[in-house]
Design an enzyme around this catalytic site. Structure first.
Site, PDB file in Angstrom:
ATOM      1  N   ASP A 122      32.051  10.080  31.395  1.00 22.00           N
ATOM      2  CA  ASP A 122      31.628  11.110  31.845  1.00 22.00           C
ATOM      3  C   ASP A 122      33.030  11.784  31.639  1.00 22.00           C
ATOM      4  O   ASP A 122      33.928  11.742  32.471  1.00 22.00           O
ATOM      5  CB  ASP A 122      31.349  11.138  33.346  1.00 22.00           C
ATOM      6  CG  ASP A 122      31.200  12.629  33.699  1.00 22.00           C
ATOM      7  OD1 ASP A 122      29.959  13.095  33.638  1.00 22.00           O
ATOM      8  OD2 ASP A 122      32.224  13.032  34.590  1.00 22.00           O
TER       9      ASP A 122
ATOM     10  N   TYR B 188      38.749  18.638  31.289  1.00 20.91           N
ATOM     11  CA  TYR B 188      39.792  17.372  31.473  1.00 20.91           C
ATOM     12  C   TYR B 188      40.780  17.105  30.606  1.00 20.91           C
ATOM     13  O   TYR B 188      41.721  16.360  30.611  1.00 20.91           O
ATOM     14  CB  TYR B 188      38.650  16.038  31.751  1.00 20.91           C
ATOM     15  CG  TYR B 188      37.559  16.025  32.719  1.00 20.91           C
ATOM     16  CD1 TYR B 188      37.550  17.216  33.833  1.00 20.91           C
ATOM     17  CD2 TYR B 188      36.650  15.165  32.882  1.00 20.91           C
ATOM     18  CE1 TYR B 188      36.751  17.141  34.619  1.00 20.91           C
ATOM     19  CE2 TYR B 188      35.731  14.959  33.838  1.00 20.91           C
ATOM     20  CZ  TYR B 188      35.890  16.115  34.691  1.00 20.91           C
ATOM     21  OH  TYR B 188      34.452  16.032  35.778  1.00 20.91           O
TER      22      TYR B 188
ATOM     23  N   LYS C 294      31.033  18.567  29.291  1.00 23.28           N
ATOM     24  CA  LYS C 294      30.543  19.687  30.075  1.00 23.28           C
ATOM     25  C   LYS C 294      31.236  20.900  29.633  1.00 23.28           C
ATOM     26  O   LYS C 294      32.236  21.011  28.756  1.00 23.28           O
ATOM     27  CB  LYS C 294      31.091  19.612  31.572  1.00 23.28           C
ATOM     28  CG  LYS C 294      30.540  18.235  32.306  1.00 23.28           C
ATOM     29  CD  LYS C 294      30.837  18.132  33.715  1.00 23.28           C
ATOM     30  CE  LYS C 294      31.007  16.630  34.107  1.00 23.28           C
ATOM     31  NZ  LYS C 294      32.389  15.834  34.000  1.00 23.28           N
TER      32      LYS C 294
ATOM     33  N   HIS D 126      28.993  23.031  33.770  1.00 20.86           N
ATOM     34  CA  HIS D 126      30.110  22.196  34.874  1.00 20.86           C
ATOM     35  C   HIS D 126      29.781  22.892  35.880  1.00 20.86           C
ATOM     36  O   HIS D 126      29.958  22.181  37.014  1.00 20.86           O
ATOM     37  CB  HIS D 126      31.358  22.446  34.114  1.00 20.86           C
ATOM     38  CG  HIS D 126      32.720  21.603  34.696  1.00 20.86           C
ATOM     39  ND1 HIS D 126      33.327  20.829  33.936  1.00 20.86           N
ATOM     40  CD2 HIS D 126      32.372  20.890  36.012  1.00 20.86           C
ATOM     41  CE1 HIS D 126      34.117  19.909  34.634  1.00 20.86           C
ATOM     42  NE2 HIS D 126      33.656  20.007  36.037  1.00 20.86           N
TER      43      HIS D 126
HETATM   44  P1  NDP Z   1      36.242   8.828  42.575  1.00 12.41           P
HETATM   45  O1  NDP Z   1      35.507   8.979  43.963  1.00 12.41           O
HETATM   46  O2  NDP Z   1      35.829   8.177  41.574  1.00 12.41           O
HETATM   47  O3  NDP Z   1      37.827   8.070  42.986  1.00 12.41           O
HETATM   48  C1  NDP Z   1      38.538   8.027  42.283  1.00 12.41           C
HETATM   49  C2  NDP Z   1      39.975   7.463  42.981  1.00 12.41           C
HETATM   50  O4  NDP Z   1      39.658   6.196  43.517  1.00 12.41           O
HETATM   51  C3  NDP Z   1      41.306   7.226  42.020  1.00 12.41           C
HETATM   52  O5  NDP Z   1      42.239   7.644  42.789  1.00 12.41           O
HETATM   53  C4  NDP Z   1      41.160   5.641  42.056  1.00 12.41           C
HETATM   54  O6  NDP Z   1      42.408   5.222  41.880  1.00 12.41           O
HETATM   55  C5  NDP Z   1      40.428   5.149  43.498  1.00 12.41           C
HETATM   56  N1  NDP Z   1      39.812   4.125  43.141  1.00 12.41           N
HETATM   57  C6  NDP Z   1      38.810   3.700  42.151  1.00 12.41           C
HETATM   58  N2  NDP Z   1      38.428   2.587  42.570  1.00 12.41           N
HETATM   59  C7  NDP Z   1      38.886   1.862  43.599  1.00 12.41           C
HETATM   60  C8  NDP Z   1      38.685   0.782  44.164  1.00 12.41           C
HETATM   61  N3  NDP Z   1      37.634  -0.141  43.857  1.00 12.41           N
HETATM   62  N4  NDP Z   1      39.295   0.617  45.108  1.00 12.41           N
HETATM   63  C9  NDP Z   1      40.097   1.910  45.749  1.00 12.41           C
HETATM   64  N5  NDP Z   1      40.407   2.666  45.124  1.00 12.41           N
HETATM   65  C10 NDP Z   1      39.748   2.985  43.933  1.00 12.41           C
HETATM   66  O7  NDP Z   1      36.984  10.210  42.338  1.00 12.41           O
HETATM   67  P2  NDP Z   1      36.583  11.303  41.164  1.00 12.41           P
HETATM   68  O8  NDP Z   1      37.037  12.487  41.613  1.00 12.41           O
HETATM   69  O9  NDP Z   1      37.538  10.779  39.849  1.00 12.41           O
HETATM   70  O10 NDP Z   1      34.948  11.424  40.677  1.00 12.41           O
HETATM   71  C11 NDP Z   1      34.611  10.405  39.721  1.00 12.41           C
HETATM   72  C12 NDP Z   1      34.286  11.140  38.307  1.00 12.41           C
HETATM   73  O11 NDP Z   1      33.327  12.290  38.559  1.00 12.41           O
HETATM   74  C13 NDP Z   1      35.422  11.852  37.805  1.00 12.41           C
HETATM   75  O12 NDP Z   1      36.341  11.196  37.184  1.00 12.41           O
HETATM   76  C14 NDP Z   1      34.621  12.954  36.926  1.00 12.41           C
HETATM   77  O13 NDP Z   1      34.023  12.332  35.696  1.00 12.41           O
HETATM   78  C15 NDP Z   1      33.517  13.233  37.582  1.00 12.41           C
HETATM   79  N6  NDP Z   1      33.894  14.541  38.728  1.00 12.41           N
HETATM   80  C16 NDP Z   1      32.829  15.872  38.429  1.00 12.41           C
HETATM   81  C17 NDP Z   1      33.166  17.023  38.962  1.00 12.41           C
HETATM   82  C18 NDP Z   1      32.325  18.005  38.613  1.00 12.41           C
HETATM   83  O14 NDP Z   1      32.729  19.115  38.895  1.00 12.41           O
HETATM   84  N7  NDP Z   1      31.301  17.646  37.798  1.00 12.41           N
HETATM   85  C19 NDP Z   1      34.291  16.890  39.920  1.00 12.41           C
HETATM   86  C20 NDP Z   1      34.955  15.715  40.441  1.00 12.41           C
HETATM   87  C21 NDP Z   1      34.540  14.435  39.468  1.00 12.41           C
HETATM   88  P3  NDP Z   1      43.313   4.661  40.195  1.00 12.41           P
HETATM   89  O15 NDP Z   1      42.618   5.488  39.099  1.00 12.41           O
HETATM   90  O16 NDP Z   1      44.422   4.861  40.729  1.00 12.41           O
HETATM   91  O17 NDP Z   1      42.407   3.253  40.339  1.00 12.41           O
END
Ligand code: NDP
Length: 274
Positions: free
Chosen positions: A44, A49, A74, A105
């Site tokens: 995604d 991004y 998006k 988006h």
């Molecule tokens: P998430 O809820 O996926 O959390 C990501 C964070 O959690 C990062 O800091 C990561 O750290 C940490 N993390 C991941 N796995 C673990 C684990 N197993 N244990 C502990 N910490 C963990 O947040 P996002 O906001 O990134 O949402 C996911 C996706 O959703 C986005 O990447 C995007 O593709 C989408 N999105 C879409 C939006 C929209 O408006 N349509 C808005 C926001 C997100 P690290 O990377 O350092 O490991």
């Protein structure tokens, strides 16, 4: 890996995919390559991004054939009146000749161009440029308007959804209208939520991490889920959620974490153009 059927001619989306928001372009290639090696087939991204090229490089060098991958990008907010051109630009950055899923988006209500954008998306779908079309951050009112004024019901609505903000009314509306729910920030962005003692307790019970418990909760609710990580051990951990089942009381304990806290903006008033 479970797949869910979209409302579009037999197209299926993997229930768990890989999100790349806030991953810089050069890092995206590495992270997506690692994710594909770990077994993820759905990615995604978004124009906003600024990593579609990095994602595209990872797709190009993957050992997995293109038709086994499911790629989402998006339409950004300032492209609502030129969706077809924006789509072709995204596709070219991704290095693809067809996309699996294209989403609006945000609705950007003050601009009021999302119906126009959706009509362009319908043309892209009918022309076979994209296998399915959907939206993101649409409220019930935005979805109802699209359904009243256009032809194709969105296949999916990608929304903020995690245990502290589970959006039951919107989920029920989706279910009643054949729209899949896709959860963004499914882990509550990692901090805070994953430190909750209730998740640690459930993790101990099932021999899983708090993140795995949360992702399993999403899977059992029927959500499509797209956790993001740039950490190899977490990338592997997050996809390893298909070998255990949460009991009804576990689901209820996670449901009790709902405190109505949004992490992102309210789509009804978010009019930022980037
Ligand atoms: P998430 O809820 O996926 O959390 C990501 C964070 O959690 C990062 O800091 C990561 O750290 C940490 N993390 C991941 N796995 C673990 C684990 N197993 N244990 C502990 N910490 C963990 O947040 P996002 O906001 O990134 O949402 C996911 C996706 O959703 C986005 O990447 C995007 O593709 C989408 N999105 C879409 C939006 C929209 O408006 N349509 C808005 C926001 C997100 P690290 O990377 O350092 O490991």
């Amino acid at each position: 890996m479970n797949s869910l059927l979209l409302n579009t001619d037999g197209v299926q989306i993997p229930q768990l995919g890989f999100g790349v928001w806030q991953v810089p372009d050069d890092e995206a290639e590495r992270a997506v390559s690692f994710a594909i090696e770990a077994g993820y087939t759905s990615i995604d991204t978004a124009r906003l991004y600024f990593n579609e090229e990095g994602v595209g490089r990872a797709i190009a060098r993957a050992d997995v054939p293109r038709e086994k991958l499911f790629i989402t990008t998006k339409l950004w907010n300032d492209d609502h009146d030129r969706a077809e051109a924006a789509f072709e630009a995204s596709l070219s950055r991704l290095g693809l000749d067809q996309l699996d899923l294209y989403l609006i988006h945000w609705p950007v209500p003050a601009q009021d161009k999302y119906v126009q954008a959706w009509k362009s998306m319908e043309r892209l779908y009918k022309d076979g440029r994209v296998r399915a079309i959907g939206v993101s951050n649409f409220t019930i009112a935005h979805l109802e308007r699209l359904m009243n004024e256009t032809e194709i019901v969105p296949s999916i609505n990608q929304i903020e959804l995690h245990p502290r903000f589970p959006q039951p009314e919107l989920r029920a509306f989706h279910e009643a209208n054949g729209i899949l729910t896709e959860a963004w920030s499914p882990l509550g962005q990692g901090r805070g939520l994953l430190d909750d003692p209730a998740l640690a307790t459930l993790g101990r019970k099932h021999g899983k991490s708090p993140a795995q418990v949360v992702l399993r909760w999403h899977v059992q609710l029927g959500n499509v889920v797209i956790p993001k990580s740039v950490t190899p051990s977490r990338i592997r951990e997050n996809i390893d959620v298909f070998d255990f089942t949460l009991d009804p009381e576990d689901m209820a304990a996670i449901g009790a974490l709902n405190n109505g806290t949004r992490l992102g903006p309210d789509p009804a008033t978010f009019n930022w153009m980037g």
